[in-house]
Design a protein around this motif. Structure first.
Motif, PDB file in Angstrom:
ATOM      1  N   ILE A 174      70.114  17.886 -28.658  1.00  0.00           N
ATOM      2  CA  ILE A 174      70.337  19.308 -28.404  1.00  0.00           C
ATOM      3  C   ILE A 174      69.657  20.074 -29.538  1.00  0.00           C
ATOM      4  N   SER A 175      68.405  20.386 -29.334  1.00  0.00           N
ATOM      5  CA  SER A 175      67.585  21.003 -30.378  1.00  0.00           C
ATOM      6  C   SER A 175      67.825  22.509 -30.427  1.00  0.00           C
ATOM      7  N   PRO A 176      67.420  23.158 -31.540  1.00  0.00           N
ATOM      8  CA  PRO A 176      67.520  24.623 -31.584  1.00  0.00           C
ATOM      9  C   PRO A 176      66.782  25.303 -30.442  1.00  0.00           C
ATOM     10  N   MET A 177      65.646  24.748 -30.032  1.00  0.00           N
ATOM     11  CA  MET A 177      64.911  25.334 -28.916  1.00  0.00           C
ATOM     12  C   MET A 177      65.689  25.180 -27.613  1.00  0.00           C
ATOM     13  N   CYS A 178      66.421  24.083 -27.477  1.00  0.00           N
ATOM     14  CA  CYS A 178      67.256  23.882 -26.282  1.00  0.00           C
ATOM     15  C   CYS A 178      68.351  24.934 -26.229  1.00  0.00           C
TER      16      CYS A 178
END
Length: 488
Positions: A174-178
């Motif tokens: 769960i990336s910051p971009m996600c």
């Protein structure tokens, strides 16, 4: 007659008192005033700074206990910078906004692959005298895209392309971009009248086990929730943009209203087959019959169609039990060691017991095995179907005793248990995988589809497709540290 003026009078001259040892100070065109300003010349800094009194820096007004969105107070200490203003923490007096909680699960165990269909490679035409060479295998279209001589087996139009897996590009977690993409998605839904901004906060509930410790379960709280006049929570869960986001980022998104009952369940009800255990018991029973040899496959096909919702469950169950006629009653005891309990079930039930949560299994299977498994796992309630056994031969007659525990009966049993325990339905959670579980999921405050069939995935309030049923605890807002404490 007045004397003539001295021609040198009035001309600028430099007296000895005005001389100094600084060439820059004597010849510069601008001389700073005797009292230094906020901006100093280089010569003043070098020569006159010690004699000057520099004004003290601007004082920061102390925090008076009332956060302000225009001037948010900030505490800055050694290594700490903390913003006290947080408009999402509580509603203003006299107002109330519905909050929405989204729990994002990264499906690390089932990575998506790119579905790009490569263009076929052009094979050069054969020269005269040579036989044409077949196309290489990598130049052919996939089977569902290639022409077919039978119109019945090939769709009239090619299937719609799926979105590319963005987690391959921005990180397999769960990336910051996600999170940014999800918040952008949620901002497209209309807010309640009188509100213009969507406030959000998020926290990580679980990290992966690698040295990078990337988040794999993240909880986001959004205030206010999208306008219910425009889109209900049930419709929002089924929205095509939510589904596309899940496909793009390889995640499961669970949306819940942030109510008090979300954090305090009091009854959790489970299906048995393909939920508490990984198998279908009736398929295991059919597999023991050798004559006819295709009986196991026939029963498994009926089971699969019933779970998809293509067949009415009660009739399908009676049909399958008839095919089991003649089996010895001892088969239920023999199957006990074969049952494969789903990963995470044992620690999950241990955690629920520590929290004082009641548990039950409502199975469309067979009571002898369901009761035994319930006792082994320590569940509080157990209900399933009872088959008729011939007292003389000790074998199954192919008939079912009493009412079949189908979808209607499961719903009734869930409500009966909740009323007996004095538990509100908002504090009931139902977990299952088949179409016969949908009614009890709808009656509960939260229905969870566990690695379920497609129809159940769309109809249930939440869907989990991981490898451990322990993930259920994240839906209640527990962090991984909380869960480890509960299962210890």
């Amino acid at each position: 007659m007045a004397s003539e003026a001295n021609p040198r009078q009035g001309r600028p001259s430099m007296t000895s008192a005005m001389r100094s040892s600084s060439f820059i100070k004597e010849h510069q065109q601008y001389r700073p005033p005797s009292k230094p300003e906020n901006h100093y010349g280089i010569d003043t800094v070098v020569e006159d700074l010690q004699a000057s009194k520099i004004s003290s820096p601007r004082q920061i007004s102390p925090f008076n206990g009332v956060p302000s969105a225009e001037n948010p107070p900030t505490i800055v200490e050694s290594g700490v910078s903390h913003e006290l203003s947080h408009p999402n923490c509580t509603s203003a007096p006299g107002t109330k906004y519905d909050k929405l909680v989204a729990t994002l699960f990264y499906k690390s165990t089932s990575p998506r692959v790119s579905n790009t269909v490569h263009s076929p490679v052009r094979v050069p035409s054969p020269t005269r005298g040579q036989s044409p060479k077949p196309h290489p295998s990598d130049s052919e279209f996939p089977p569902n895209m290639s022409p077919s001589s039978s119109i019945d087996t090939f769709p009239l139009e090619p299937p719609a392309s799926e979105p590319e897996p963005l987690d391959h590009l921005y990180g397999s977690h769960i990336s910051p971009m996600c999170i940014t993409s999800f918040l952008h998605l949620m901002s497209t839904f209309p807010l309640p009248p009188g509100t213009a901004d969507l406030n959000s906060a998020h926290r990580c509930l679980k990290l992966d086990a690698t040295h990078d410790y990337h988040p794999t379960v993240v909880e986001l709280t959004m205030s206010p929730a999208p306008s219910l006049d425009y889109l209900s929570l049930e419709d929002l869960r089924k929205h095509e943009l939510i589904y596309r986001f899940e496909r793009e980022w390889n995640t499961d998104v669970v949306l819940r209203s942030d109510t008090l009952w979300r954090r305090y369940p009091r009854l959790v009800v489970f299906d048995m087959d393909s939920t508490l255990i990984t198998q279908e018991v009736i398929d295991l029973l059919a597999a023991t019959i050798q004559d006819p040899p295709d009986l196991g496959a026939r029963v498994a096909d009926i089971t699969h169609r019933a779970m998809l919702g293509e067949l009415e469950f009660d009739g399908a169950f009676r049909e399958r039990v008839k095919l089991l006629k003649g089996l010895p009653a001892s088969i239920f005891t023999e199957l006990r060691p074969v049952l494969d309990v789903t990963n995470g079930v044992v620690p999950l039930l241990r955690a629920l017991k520590k929290l004082g949560v009641k548990t039950a299994v409502l199975s469309g299977g067979f009571l002898p095995l369901t009761s035994w498994l319930s006792g082994e796992l320590g569940l509080d309630y157990s209900h399933a179907n009872e088959v008729v056994i011939d007292e003389t031969t000790g074998r199954l007659t192919g008939e079912v005793k009493g009412r079949i525990v189908g979808k209607e009966r499961k719903r009734e049993l869930l409500i009966e248990i909740a009323e007996k325990e004095g538990i509100a339905l908002e504090q009931v959670v139902a977990v299952g995988d088949g179409a016969n579980d949908l009614l009890m999921m709808d009656a509960a405050g939260l229905g969870v589809a566990w690695n379920a069939k497609p129809r159940v995935q769309m109809e249930a309030g939440a869907r989990l497709n991981g490898d451990s049923l322990l993930d259920l605890l994240y839906l209640f807002g527990f962090s991984d540290e909380d869960i480890q404490t509960l299962i210890a």
